[in-house]
Design an enzyme around this catalytic site. Structure first.
Site, PDB file in Angstrom:
ATOM      1  N   THR A  78       0.850  -1.197   0.000  1.00 55.86           N
ATOM      2  CA  THR A  78       0.000   0.000   0.000  1.00 55.86           C
ATOM      3  C   THR A  78       0.879   1.238   0.000  1.00 55.86           C
ATOM      4  O   THR A  78       1.868   1.301   0.725  1.00 55.86           O
ATOM      5  CB  THR A  78      -0.904   0.029   1.251  1.00 55.86           C
ATOM      6  OG1 THR A  78      -1.672  -1.156   1.289  1.00 55.86           O
ATOM      7  CG2 THR A  78      -1.829   1.226   1.239  1.00 55.86           C
ATOM      8  N   ARG A 106     -12.873  -9.918  -0.872  1.00 54.81           N
ATOM      9  CA  ARG A 106     -12.413  -9.123   0.272  1.00 54.81           C
ATOM     10  C   ARG A 106     -11.983  -7.719  -0.191  1.00 54.81           C
ATOM     11  O   ARG A 106     -11.248  -7.579  -1.165  1.00 54.81           O
ATOM     12  CB  ARG A 106     -11.242  -9.835   0.948  1.00 54.81           C
ATOM     13  CG  ARG A 106     -10.663  -9.112   2.157  1.00 54.81           C
ATOM     14  CD  ARG A 106      -9.448  -8.292   1.827  1.00 54.81           C
ATOM     15  NE  ARG A 106      -8.813  -7.719   3.019  1.00 54.81           N
ATOM     16  CZ  ARG A 106      -7.868  -6.799   2.980  1.00 54.81           C
ATOM     17  NH1 ARG A 106      -7.427  -6.351   1.824  1.00 54.81           N
ATOM     18  NH2 ARG A 106      -7.345  -6.314   4.088  1.00 54.81           N
ATOM     19  N   VAL A 107     -12.435  -6.699   0.505  1.00 51.74           N
ATOM     20  CA  VAL A 107     -12.001  -5.326   0.237  1.00 51.74           C
ATOM     21  C   VAL A 107     -11.288  -4.817   1.488  1.00 51.74           C
ATOM     22  O   VAL A 107     -11.745  -5.054   2.604  1.00 51.74           O
ATOM     23  CB  VAL A 107     -13.215  -4.419  -0.111  1.00 51.74           C
ATOM     24  CG1 VAL A 107     -12.801  -2.959  -0.197  1.00 51.74           C
ATOM     25  CG2 VAL A 107     -13.843  -4.859  -1.436  1.00 51.74           C
ATOM     26  N   GLY A 108     -10.165  -4.146   1.284  1.00 53.29           N
ATOM     27  CA  GLY A 108      -9.408  -3.614   2.420  1.00 53.29           C
ATOM     28  C   GLY A 108      -9.809  -2.186   2.747  1.00 53.29           C
ATOM     29  O   GLY A 108     -10.844  -1.677   2.306  1.00 53.29           O
ATOM     30  N   ASP A 109      -8.951  -1.532   3.503  1.00 55.19           N
ATOM     31  CA  ASP A 109      -9.253  -0.172   3.961  1.00 55.19           C
ATOM     32  C   ASP A 109      -8.998   0.899   2.902  1.00 55.19           C
ATOM     33  O   ASP A 109      -9.620   1.959   2.932  1.00 55.19           O
ATOM     34  CB  ASP A 109      -8.392   0.155   5.192  1.00 55.19           C
ATOM     35  CG  ASP A 109      -6.896   0.049   4.878  1.00 55.19           C
ATOM     36  OD1 ASP A 109      -6.486  -0.942   4.249  1.00 55.19           O
ATOM     37  OD2 ASP A 109      -6.140   0.966   5.270  1.00 55.19           O
ATOM     38  N   THR A 129      -1.553   2.425   6.140  1.00 53.76           N
ATOM     39  CA  THR A 129      -1.069   1.227   5.469  1.00 53.76           C
ATOM     40  C   THR A 129      -1.074   0.098   6.497  1.00 53.76           C
ATOM     41  O   THR A 129      -1.148   0.330   7.693  1.00 53.76           O
ATOM     42  CB  THR A 129       0.332   1.431   4.861  1.00 53.76           C
ATOM     43  OG1 THR A 129       0.694   0.254   4.138  1.00 53.76           O
ATOM     44  CG2 THR A 129       1.376   1.696   5.917  1.00 53.76           C
ATOM     45  N   GLY A 130      -1.044  -1.123   6.015  1.00 56.40           N
ATOM     46  CA  GLY A 130      -1.065  -2.255   6.930  1.00 56.40           C
ATOM     47  C   GLY A 130      -2.334  -3.067   6.787  1.00 56.40           C
ATOM     48  O   GLY A 130      -3.011  -2.994   5.757  1.00 56.40           O
ATOM     49  N   GLY A 132      -5.779  -3.944   6.615  1.00 54.46           N
ATOM     50  CA  GLY A 132      -6.976  -3.121   6.445  1.00 54.46           C
ATOM     51  C   GLY A 132      -8.083  -3.422   7.427  1.00 54.46           C
ATOM     52  O   GLY A 132      -8.829  -2.521   7.832  1.00 54.46           O
TER      53      GLY A 132
HETATM   54  N1  GLY Z   1      -4.070  -1.782   3.550  1.00 53.95           N
HETATM   55  C1  GLY Z   1      -4.394  -2.536   2.438  1.00 53.95           C
HETATM   56  C2  GLY Z   1      -5.267  -3.665   2.674  1.00 53.95           C
HETATM   57  O1  GLY Z   1      -5.457  -4.113   3.797  1.00 53.95           O
HETATM   58  O2  GLY Z   1      -5.801  -4.170   1.709  1.00 53.95           O
END
Ligand code: GLY
Length: 219
Positions: A78, A106-109, A129-130, A132
């Site tokens: 990220t 799956r969708v992240g942050d 970052t990290g 999500g």
């Molecule tokens: N920070 C990116 C994710 O978790 O997809």
């Protein structure tokens, strides 16, 4: 103003599609097939982005298909950016390959406005970052900006938002990493992560520096 895309496959630079969503649609977020159709209608090319190395790693993972929530440089990527222009206007961007070895859909942050990225031009901006899941559960970037609104410096705001996460990490996600960057209206910056290894570039006019963020867990 804000724009984002999620679950967009086959496009090299989804961040540019997100910008078009912001600039040329009445919406904030497009996802999946609709996001791809929008990208193709606006001149983006469909490409196969799966490398041979990734295909091989995925095939090996499929043998056990364990959803391990470990974030490291091998399985996620990220990038967040925050900028303040000479008139004090703040902008931000965030883009990611997402988490590897996840459930389909799956969708992240990163595409969630307020989680992976949030900018309020009266206060400042923050980007994450990290892992999500940890950021989304605390609406992390929004939290950092709101802490700055209530008087905290960008550095304090990042630290308090990381402490909020660290207090509540589920046992299955111990060991995960999250890092925040923040900037306020005066151009002061902050960076803080759960653990070491989160670094960032800071550019002021002609000066570039590369810095390691402070972190909570001292291993
Ligand atoms: N920070 C990116 C994710 O978790 O997809």
């Amino acid at each position: 103003n804000a724009g984002s895309v999620s679950f967009l496959q086959h496009i090299v630079h989804p961040i540019s599609v997100a910008r078009l969503v912001m600039e040329h649609t009445p919406h904030v977020m497009l996802s999946g097939k609709g996001a791809l159709e929008f990208a193709l209608a606006n001149g983006f090319e469909k490409k196969n982005l799966l490398t041979e190395k990734s295909r091989k790693a995925w095939k090996e993972w499929r043998v056990e298909s364990k959803y391990k929530y470990e974030i490291n440089s091998e399985n996620h990527d990220t990038i967040g950016m925050l900028a303040v222009d000479d008139k004090g206007g703040i902008s931000g961007a965030c883009t990611t390959s997402g988490l590897a070895f996840k459930m389909h859909g799956r969708v992240g942050d990163s595409p969630i406005i307020g989680a992976g990225l949030y900018v309020d031009n009266e206060v400042g901006g923050a980007v994450a970052t990290g892992l999500g899941e940890l950021v989304m559960r605390t609406v992390g970037s929004f939290l950092v900006v709101e802490l700055m609104r209530s008087g905290h410096s960008p550095q304090e705001a990042c630290r308090l938002a990381i402490e909020r996460i660290a207090d509540k990490i589920p046992a299955s996600q111990k060991g995960a990493q999250v890092g925040y960057l923040a900037v306020n209206k005066s151009g002061e910056t902050g960076a803080y992560a759960i653990r070491k290894g989160f670094n960032y570039a800071l550019t002021h006019k002609e000066d570039d520096t590369f810095l390691d963020a402070d972190h909570l867990v001292q291993d």
